[in-house]
Design an enzyme around this catalytic site. Structure first.
Site, PDB file in Angstrom:
ATOM      1  N   ARG A 120       0.694  -1.231   0.052  1.00  8.39           N
ATOM      2  CA  ARG A 120       0.074   0.153   0.023  1.00  8.39           C
ATOM      3  C   ARG A 120       0.723   1.434  -0.211  1.00  8.39           C
ATOM      4  NH1 ARG A 120      -2.815  -3.893   1.819  1.00  8.39           N
ATOM      5  NH2 ARG A 120      -0.670  -4.568   2.494  1.00  8.39           N
ATOM      6  N   THR A 121       1.693   1.592   0.828  1.00  7.92           N
ATOM      7  CA  THR A 121       2.481   2.689   1.125  1.00  7.92           C
ATOM      8  C   THR A 121       3.261   2.871  -0.135  1.00  7.92           C
ATOM      9  OG1 THR A 121       2.697   2.091   3.474  1.00  7.92           O
ATOM     10  CG2 THR A 121       3.885   3.795   2.782  1.00  7.92           C
TER      11      THR A 121
ATOM     12  N   LYS B  20      25.751  -5.702  -0.841  1.00  5.85           N
ATOM     13  CA  LYS B  20      27.209  -5.645  -1.033  1.00  5.85           C
ATOM     14  C   LYS B  20      28.025  -4.703   0.159  1.00  5.85           C
ATOM     15  CE  LYS B  20      26.723  -5.560  -5.946  1.00  5.85           C
ATOM     16  NZ  LYS B  20      26.854  -4.807  -7.304  1.00  5.85           N
TER      17      LYS B  20
ATOM     18  N   ARG C 190      11.270   3.750   3.912  1.00  6.58           N
ATOM     19  CA  ARG C 190      10.731   2.899   4.890  1.00  6.58           C
ATOM     20  C   ARG C 190      11.983   2.034   5.149  1.00  6.58           C
ATOM     21  NH1 ARG C 190       5.674  -0.890   4.791  1.00  6.58           N
ATOM     22  NH2 ARG C 190       4.739   0.965   5.526  1.00  6.58           N
TER      23      ARG C 190
ATOM     24  N   HIS D  91       4.702   5.736  11.637  1.00  4.63           N
ATOM     25  CA  HIS D  91       4.205   5.554  10.284  1.00  4.63           C
ATOM     26  C   HIS D  91       3.286   7.089  10.197  1.00  4.63           C
ATOM     27  CE1 HIS D  91       3.083   4.270   6.441  1.00  4.63           C
ATOM     28  NE2 HIS D  91       2.527   2.789   6.948  1.00  4.63           N
TER      29      HIS D  91
HETATM   30  N1   CP Z   1      -0.349  -0.137   5.784  1.00  5.46           N
HETATM   31  C1   CP Z   1       0.738  -0.430   5.358  1.00  5.46           C
HETATM   32  O1   CP Z   1       1.785   0.305   5.785  1.00  5.46           O
HETATM   33  O2   CP Z   1       0.741  -1.198   4.320  1.00  5.46           O
HETATM   34  P1   CP Z   1       2.065  -1.745   3.555  1.00  5.46           P
HETATM   35  O3   CP Z   1       2.904  -2.404   4.535  1.00  5.46           O
HETATM   36  O4   CP Z   1       1.531  -2.696   2.392  1.00  5.46           O
HETATM   37  O5   CP Z   1       2.646  -0.424   2.811  1.00  5.46           O
END
Ligand code: CP
Length: 308
Positions: free
Chosen positions: A59-60, A87, A109, A137
């Site tokens: 999603r993100t 590496k 991320r 998040h």
């Molecule tokens: N909600 C969320 O962060 O989903 P993903 O891990 O798929 O990005």
């Protein structure tokens, strides 16, 4: 106010209610845009954004990429599993090499809490935290609270319970901060082993009884069990977790009231939530995903205005 105070989005902790209000108003405009036949605007035409993902995401990552493309930014995608990180390259060297290609913004991320905060001390580009380990998040919490505002008119005064693996959840911490800043009452619910001790110090309620927690709330945000972050056993089995903390239709029917169901995804159907709850008329799970694009467009647009 027409600008965010910071040039980065590292966490909800750093925002105030005014910042969040500005993000929501900007997202309202972009939500109109993405519902038009022509879904694209030229706002970030001269901006290049790198999506740098050291952890899995559906999603993100897709939501950020779509938001960037809807704003006409140039986009590059980096995934650590197929990169020279394998590496031995450091995080800072990797990001500095990406920035040397004239990239303006980093959406990152990372599995380590604080990784984007560390980067922000060493690079000039805008940084958006797309999830740092078990810490924050922020875009998820913004899209969650935006979705509550959309479905309930306002976040202030609403009672929201976050159910599940609070210990390993960056979504929980960011949601707690965002909900409190917007005037909601917050409860967390889960087995004692999955609720960190510091959490009651944040001024929220704690429950270990899911029926009691659901009876209290207007909105339930249900989280999955993050087995990938668990090195030891926090509960006997998923079957037992589901029996005591899973949310199903029979449980909701027994409350004698309607509550709104949220989930940040990915869903483990039949574990923390049953299919008939996830797909019910009271579920706004896919609205959350839809709103994620507008919220991320708003954040990128507002941060681009703060470009150094
Ligand atoms: N909600 C969320 O962060 O989903 P993903 O891990 O798929 O990005």
């Amino acid at each position: 106010m027409s600008q965010l105070r910071s040039k980065h989005l590292l966490g909800i902790k750093d925002l105030n209610a005014e910042d969040i209000g500005l993000i929501f108003e900007t997202a309202d405009n972009f939500k109109d845009v993405i519902n038009r036949p022509i879904k694209k605007v030229p706002s970030l035409r001269d901006i290049t954004i790198a999506n740098v993902f050291f952890e899995n995401s559906t999603r993100t990552r897709l939501s950020f990429e779509l938001a960037e493309k809807r704003l006409s930014a140039d986009v590059i995608n980096f995934s650590s599993s197929s990169s020279s990180v394998k590496k031995g390259e450091t995080l800072l060297d990797t990001v500095n090499n990406i920035l040397a290609m004239k990239v303006d913004m980093i959406v990152m991320r990372h599995a380590s809490p604080g990784a984007p905060h560390f980067l922000s001390k060493h690079i000039d580009a805008n940084i958006v935290n797309a999830g740092d380990g078990t810490h924050e998040h922020p875009t998820q919490a913004l899209l969650d609270t935006y979705s509550i505002r959309e479905s309930h008119g306002d976040v202030s005064g609403k009672k929201v319970v976050i159910v599940g693996d609070i210990l390993h959840s960056r979504v929980a911490l960011s949601n707690i901060f965002a909900l409190q800043k917007l005037g909601a009452e917050v409860m967390v619910c889960g087995p004692p082993t999955l609720i960190p001790k510091f959490i009651s110090g944040l001024g929220i309620k704690v429950s270990h009884h899911v029926k009691e927690a659901l009876a209290w709330c207007d909105i339930a945000n249900i989280l999955r069990i993050q087995l990938e972050r668990q090195q030891i056993k926090y509960f006997p089995s998923l079957r037992e977790y589901s029996l005591y903390y899973g949310v199903d239709k029979a449980l909701l029917d027994s409350l004698g009231k309607e509550i709104t169901i949220m989930h940040p995804g990915p869903i483990n159907r039949g574990v923390e939530i049953s299919s008939d709850v996830a797909d019910s008329e009271h579920s706004i799970i896919l609205n959350q995903v839809e709103n994620g694009v507008a919220i991320r467009m708003a954040i990128l647009y507002l941060l681009a205005a703060k470009k150094a």
